[in-house]
Motif scaffolding. Structure first.
Motif, mmCIF file in Angstrom:
data_model
loop_
_atom_site.group_PDB
_atom_site.id
_atom_site.type_symbol
_atom_site.label_atom_id
_atom_site.label_comp_id
_atom_site.label_asym_id
_atom_site.label_seq_id
_atom_site.Cartn_x
_atom_site.Cartn_y
_atom_site.Cartn_z
ATOM 1 N N ILE A 68 0.851 -1.193 0.000
ATOM 2 C CA ILE A 68 0.000 0.000 0.000
ATOM 3 C C ILE A 68 0.886 1.241 0.000
ATOM 4 C CG2 ILE A 68 -1.860 1.221 1.171
ATOM 5 C CD1 ILE A 68 -2.596 -1.403 2.550
ATOM 6 N N ASN A 69 0.747 2.046 -1.009
ATOM 7 C CA ASN A 69 1.507 3.302 -1.098
ATOM 8 C C ASN A 69 0.730 4.434 -0.421
ATOM 9 O OD1 ASN A 69 3.689 2.245 -2.754
ATOM 10 N ND2 ASN A 69 2.210 2.180 -4.434
ATOM 11 N N GLY A 70 1.445 5.479 -0.058
ATOM 12 C CA GLY A 70 0.804 6.655 0.517
ATOM 13 C C GLY A 70 0.287 6.450 1.929
ATOM 14 N N VAL A 71 1.044 5.726 2.764
ATOM 15 C CA VAL A 71 0.645 5.478 4.151
ATOM 16 C C VAL A 71 1.455 6.392 5.069
ATOM 17 C CG1 VAL A 71 0.495 3.765 5.996
ATOM 18 C CG2 VAL A 71 0.082 3.074 3.614
ATOM 19 N N TRP A 72 0.758 7.147 5.888
ATOM 20 C CA TRP A 72 1.419 8.077 6.808
ATOM 21 C C TRP A 72 1.681 7.407 8.162
ATOM 22 C CZ3 TRP A 72 2.939 13.044 5.529
ATOM 23 C CH2 TRP A 72 2.461 13.540 4.312
ATOM 24 N N ASN A 73 2.903 7.519 8.621
ATOM 25 C CA ASN A 73 3.239 7.088 9.978
ATOM 26 C C ASN A 73 2.991 8.264 10.908
ATOM 27 O OD1 ASN A 73 4.782 6.678 12.430
ATOM 28 N ND2 ASN A 73 5.826 5.010 11.399
ATOM 29 N N LEU A 74 2.185 8.071 11.950
ATOM 30 C CA LEU A 74 1.757 9.166 12.825
ATOM 31 C C LEU A 74 2.585 9.247 14.111
ATOM 32 C CD1 LEU A 74 -2.104 8.704 12.438
ATOM 33 C CD2 LEU A 74 -0.511 9.996 10.983
ATOM 34 N N SER A 75 3.822 8.808 14.064
ATOM 35 C CA SER A 75 4.649 8.817 15.261
ATOM 36 C C SER A 75 5.180 10.200 15.612
ATOM 37 C CB SER A 75 5.835 7.851 15.098
ATOM 38 O OG SER A 75 6.628 8.232 13.987
ATOM 39 N N SER A 76 5.092 11.128 14.672
ATOM 40 C CA SER A 76 5.527 12.507 14.942
ATOM 41 C C SER A 76 4.400 13.465 14.621
ATOM 42 C CB SER A 76 6.767 12.851 14.102
ATOM 43 O OG SER A 76 6.486 12.720 12.720
ATOM 44 N N ASP A 77 4.575 14.737 15.015
ATOM 45 C CA ASP A 77 3.501 15.716 14.841
ATOM 46 C C ASP A 77 3.123 15.929 13.387
ATOM 47 O OD1 ASP A 77 3.276 16.096 17.546
ATOM 48 O OD2 ASP A 77 4.676 17.789 17.605
ATOM 49 N N GLN A 78 4.124 15.919 12.493
ATOM 50 C CA GLN A 78 3.822 16.181 11.095
ATOM 51 C C GLN A 78 3.566 14.913 10.292
ATOM 52 O OE1 GLN A 78 6.763 16.439 12.470
ATOM 53 N NE2 GLN A 78 8.366 15.590 11.148
ATOM 54 N N GLY A 79 3.943 13.731 10.840
ATOM 55 C CA GLY A 79 3.749 12.480 10.116
ATOM 56 C C GLY A 79 4.823 12.274 9.063
ATOM 57 N N ASN A 80 4.988 11.028 8.644
ATOM 58 C CA ASN A 80 5.953 10.685 7.593
ATOM 59 C C ASN A 80 5.266 9.829 6.546
ATOM 60 O OD1 ASN A 80 8.869 11.531 8.510
ATOM 61 N ND2 ASN A 80 7.875 10.725 10.339
ATOM 62 N N LEU A 81 5.399 10.229 5.287
ATOM 63 C CA LEU A 81 4.769 9.506 4.190
ATOM 64 C C LEU A 81 5.622 8.295 3.809
ATOM 65 C CD1 LEU A 81 2.404 9.423 2.180
ATOM 66 C CD2 LEU A 81 3.832 10.780 0.603
ATOM 67 N N GLY A 82 4.981 7.122 3.687
ATOM 68 C CA GLY A 82 5.749 5.930 3.372
ATOM 69 C C GLY A 82 4.923 4.852 2.705
ATOM 70 N N THR A 83 5.461 3.634 2.753
ATOM 71 C CA THR A 83 4.866 2.479 2.075
ATOM 72 C C THR A 83 4.656 1.355 3.073
ATOM 73 O OG1 THR A 83 5.998 3.098 0.029
ATOM 74 C CG2 THR A 83 5.154 0.843 0.170
ATOM 75 N N PHE A 84 3.550 0.643 2.894
ATOM 76 C CA PHE A 84 3.128 -0.419 3.790
ATOM 77 C C PHE A 84 3.235 -1.754 3.061
ATOM 78 C CE2 PHE A 84 -0.204 -1.440 7.205
ATOM 79 C CZ PHE A 84 0.614 -1.025 8.244
ATOM 80 N N PHE A 85 3.847 -2.755 3.699
ATOM 81 C CA PHE A 85 3.876 -4.115 3.167
ATOM 82 C C PHE A 85 3.132 -5.031 4.148
ATOM 83 C CE2 PHE A 85 7.604 -2.188 1.247
ATOM 84 C CZ PHE A 85 7.559 -2.636 -0.073
#
Length: 337
Positions: free
Chosen positions: A165-182
């Motif tokens: 899944i592309n376009g998955v945001w990790n919410l571990s920080s205030d602004q989030g990080n855009l990444g990929t999910f396997f």
């Protein structure tokens, strides 16, 4: 959702005198080797027993009293060495020393092969434990590991990717990080698109719960890991909502399948798995060692020449080693009788 880890104790505990039910292999646990005539030299010196080697633990039990037994999980092992021990059945001989730690208590176990000339006690246990140690990615949560290569997940043996899944945001920080999910059959992996080393690998074995919760970023996939890994709460935002719900449904389904038949990642196969001694039937050819009857005959009356003959065959003819060793052992057993 209950974690698979909640019921798993076999590789993470040292237990004594376990029940017959606890001696049985659990789902995902496989018997790799079975060694007869093994002595628990420190705890039950002089008592002949059987050692079972699985992909999660070693089990020893007395042949005379099976309720006298022990189970040693590989995760508890601190060190494995071979040293000389004093056995009532073998005298001074090389033995397998296993130092463990469980529940802040240290235990030392010494196993001796009562049958001379067989190194399988050492090779089986040491090799399987090494395979366990080198397959931790199947069982442990990993942060910032070497997980990605050329934008693709570095697959483990027995691992299959079910969804990316592309376009998955990790919410571990205030602004989030855009990444990929396997999503695979053994774990969930996320990595940041801008920095692949910023990643996390979460085995199903360590997942305590998977749910959709509201956050300041909207609805998010929230994964809670087991307390053993620190009880992480990891949030991921997947848009649109339908895609998020499909991802959660898929992860829950794969987690359920994994729970029914876990993949622990420990791969080791014996080239030739011998039968237990009591099941062996040996026909003695005419050229084999002959034992002359004598009123003082005991287990040591085999001539030095005959012993040397067997030793040479074992060393220089590996393909016949197992059969010849068994034949020599059989003769030795007969002499004791």
């Amino acid at each position: 959702m209950a974690s698979v880890l909640d019921a798993l104790w076999e590789d993470r505990d040292v237990r004594f005198d376990i029940t017959p039910q606890q001696m049985k292999t659990r789902p995902g646990e496989a018997l790799i080797d079975c060694l007869d005539s093994i002595e628990d030299t420190k705890g039950n010196n002089g008592d002949r027993g059987r050692l079972l080697v699985t992909n999660l633990r070693v089990i020893w039990h007395s042949l005379a009293l099976p309720r006298v037994n022990l189970s040693v999980g590989y995760n508890c092992i601190i060190n494995i060495t071979t040293r000389t021990a004093n056995s009532k059945l073998r005298g001074q001989t090389e033995a397998l020393y296993i130092l463990t730690k469980s529940n802040n208590t240290r235990f030392e176990f010494i196993f001796t092969n009562v049958v001379p000339g067989s190194p399988r006690l050492f090779t089986s246990v040491i090799a399987v434990h090494r395979a366990y140690e080198t397959s931790k990615m199947y069982r442990d949560l990993k942060l910032r590991g070497a997980l990605i290569q050329n934008k693709q997940l570095r697959l483990l043996p027995q691992e299959q990717v079910y969804d990316k899944i592309n376009g998955v945001w990790n919410l571990s920080s205030d602004q989030g990080n855009l990444g990929t999910f396997f999503i695979t059959n053994v774990r969930i992996v996320w990595h940041a698109n801008m920095n692949e080393i910023f990643n996390v690998s979460i085995p199903y074995l360590q997942i305590r719960s998977i749910r959709i919760r509201d956050s300041k970023f909207g609805l998010a996939l929230v994964i809670e890991s087991s307390q053993q890994t620190g009880g992480y709460v990891l949030g991921f935002k997947i848009d649109p909502t339908d895609k998020l719900q499909d991802a959660v449904k898929e992860i829950n389904s794969l987690h359920k399948v994994y729970s029914a038949n876990p993949i622990f990642g420990v791969e080791y196969e014996m080239e030739e798995k011998p039968q237990p001694l009591e099941e062996l039937t040996v026909e003695q050819p005419p050229d084999d060692v002959e034992i002359e009857p004598d009123e003082h005959t005991d287990a040591f009356t085999v001539s030095f020449t005959s012993y040397e003959y067997f030793t040479k065959i074992i060393i220089y003819s590996p393909s016949f080693c197992s059969k010849l060793v068994c034949r020599y052992v059989f003769c030795g057993t007969k002499m004791y009788i």
